[in-house]
Design a protein around this motif. Sequence first.
Motif, PDB file in Angstrom:
ATOM      1  N   HIS A 139     -33.228  -9.796 -65.510  1.00 18.41           N
ATOM      2  CA  HIS A 139     -34.618  -9.351 -65.642  1.00 18.41           C
ATOM      3  C   HIS A 139     -34.647  -7.919 -66.202  1.00 18.41           C
ATOM      4  O   HIS A 139     -33.846  -7.070 -65.793  1.00 18.41           O
ATOM      5  N   ARG A 164     -32.461 -10.020 -60.480  1.00 19.83           N
ATOM      6  CA  ARG A 164     -33.174 -11.237 -60.862  1.00 19.83           C
ATOM      7  C   ARG A 164     -32.524 -11.792 -62.119  1.00 19.83           C
ATOM      8  O   ARG A 164     -32.262 -11.060 -63.068  1.00 19.83           O
ATOM      9  N   THR A 211     -36.871 -17.843 -62.365  1.00 18.64           N
ATOM     10  CA  THR A 211     -36.221 -16.569 -62.078  1.00 18.64           C
ATOM     11  C   THR A 211     -35.710 -16.639 -60.645  1.00 18.64           C
ATOM     12  O   THR A 211     -36.458 -16.971 -59.739  1.00 18.64           O
ATOM     13  N   TRP A 259     -33.238 -14.682 -57.503  1.00 14.88           N
ATOM     14  CA  TRP A 259     -32.575 -13.469 -57.037  1.00 14.88           C
ATOM     15  C   TRP A 259     -31.119 -13.820 -56.773  1.00 14.88           C
ATOM     16  O   TRP A 259     -30.817 -14.861 -56.188  1.00 14.88           O
TER      17      TRP A 259
END
Length: 170
Positions: free
Chosen positions: A109, A136, A144, A146
């Motif tokens: 991310h 992410r 998405t 974690w």
Amino acid sequence: GATLFCIFLLPQEAAWPLFNHAIRGEMIVFPLAYLTVGSLAQLMLQKMRFEDGLLESDNRFQIFFENAPIGIAIVRGMAEFLNVNAMFETIMGRTKEQMRGLDWFSVVHPDDRASMIEGTGAFFSGKINDYRGVFRIFRPDGETIWAYILVAAIDLSTPRDQAQYYLLVE
């Protein structure tokens, strides 16, 4: 041994030259030859046992690697995935083949990239021996997730730009 004993049964004038000749072989050459052959045989046996142990250890590692409940990859640089296990493929949503040549930063991310660049920079420069973080990750299906990531060098004596390292993801 038996040859020397038989020499003593001969008359003294015939026995002495034979004894002198035989003693070299019986008492010097043959024991050294037996010692050498015995040592070589023992070394070969030790080598075979060592190789069997390595093969068994490699098999154990492969079983652990493939069945580990966390994602494990063996990586060189930021994009050369040498091997990944099934859980790594599941977490990343990509096959081993899809991971090859993948730009790692392209799946992180944008808000997490600066932190990852800083941490991996310290790892690759050798300032730290391992790097951990929570990031992410983009999967190919658009999801998405974690991921907790640990990067650890396999061999600290190898320059980091050439070294292989473990990448653990969960």
